[in-house]
Design a protein around this motif. Sequence first.
Motif: not given
Length: 464
Positions: A99, A281, A310, A314, A386
Amino acid sequence: MHADAPVTTALAQYVADAEARQLPADVVERAKLHIIDALVAMISGATLRPGRLAAAYALSRGGVGESTIVGHGARTNPELAALVNGMSAHADETDDVNDLARVHPGASVVPAAVAMGEALDRPGSSLLAAVAVGYDVACSVNIAAWRSLPRMQKSMHSPHGIGQAFGAAAAAASVARLPMDQHRYVLSYTAQQVSGISSFYRSPDHIGKAFASAGMQAHSGVRSVEMVRAGFTDVSDVFDVSPHAYDAFGEDGDPGRLVQELGTTHHVMTTDIKQYPVGMPIQAPAEALERLLHEHGLTADDIESVEARLPTHGSRLVNARSMPDISLQYVLAVMLMDGRLTFDSAHDYRRHEEPETREVMARIQLVPDETLDPPDDPDPAARRTRIATVNIRTYDGRRFSRHVDAPRGSRHNPMSWSRIADKAHMVLDGVIGPKRVDTLTETIRDAERLTSVRQLRDHLDVHR
């Protein structure tokens, strides 16, 4: 070092020295984990439509060589093998992700390294060195190409198409053991082949995405090396003299930063492995939901609603997508209905459209939450991207919540060998059988003992 091309020369030298460089033990072990993860993705992906189409295309070309088309046992030249196996590796969302650089390194670097390793009959130690340097180059090129991660995330130019092409070229060039001057030419030919726009996010069936996010780069990187091995020459300063590589892609790219990146961080250590064969994601919310279901004994019949919060970037990638494995609503619905997620259920297009599934999906709300967006930390590696919070409300009025900010497999919570073996079994038991899965993982765990990458061939044929 060439005084007029210090960046290109430093990058070329870093690749040229890869096999002789002593890697820390933890880096070697992590490289093995990413190799097995990529091979799992390649073997399983060979059974999916993008992998099948890529294999049929390559077989129709009639290429001759020593590099295996994974899943089929046939052999071809390393360029075509890298294309097919790269597309198979990203035929779905089983493969790894970095990422910080916004790349799927394993899906391009490992196919390139394996294809060249077979073609040139190199040992397992060469494969390990090639994969480590490929990850370093793939990630470092991208990190230096953009002024910031948010800029990279918003770019119309696909970061996958940039870093992964250079990473695949670096891996293949390391295996090829080229002279120093030829490494510079490889970088130039790779720069000319860098491509990709982020339209692949609209791909409805993962075929174009498999090409644009993995196969194209693996093919381009190996092709650069094979052309240079055949005697092709070019400029030796593609990262130094304008117009240079960063004039053409990225935003406010800094070649000097590229040199600073090399060797300071081993990017197999910063790359995430997915515990579930679905989009990255979805990893954190899937883990949060799985824990809640198991801790409280909940099933779909108990649950009135699920809210998954989230980070905003993502959220855009996985909200109500038509492909099951990158639709958060579908993945969480299957987990509610089955109590777990399997490779088959994650890829079941028919189930995705069934009324029962749709009814459960309607109970799941995805909420983009700016408070979960990572801060602009001076240390990018410290960012936790994440992240998810899952809130459940039951029909009898109970409420449960779980926050996950480092899902299993992420760089902040790395996979163990037992976890990667569990994933391999989940994905491949129905493809090659549990005994062969065990043999494959054991072989890669002792990769430095391989006298030739060709010893992997028996593990790469689905039909053996």
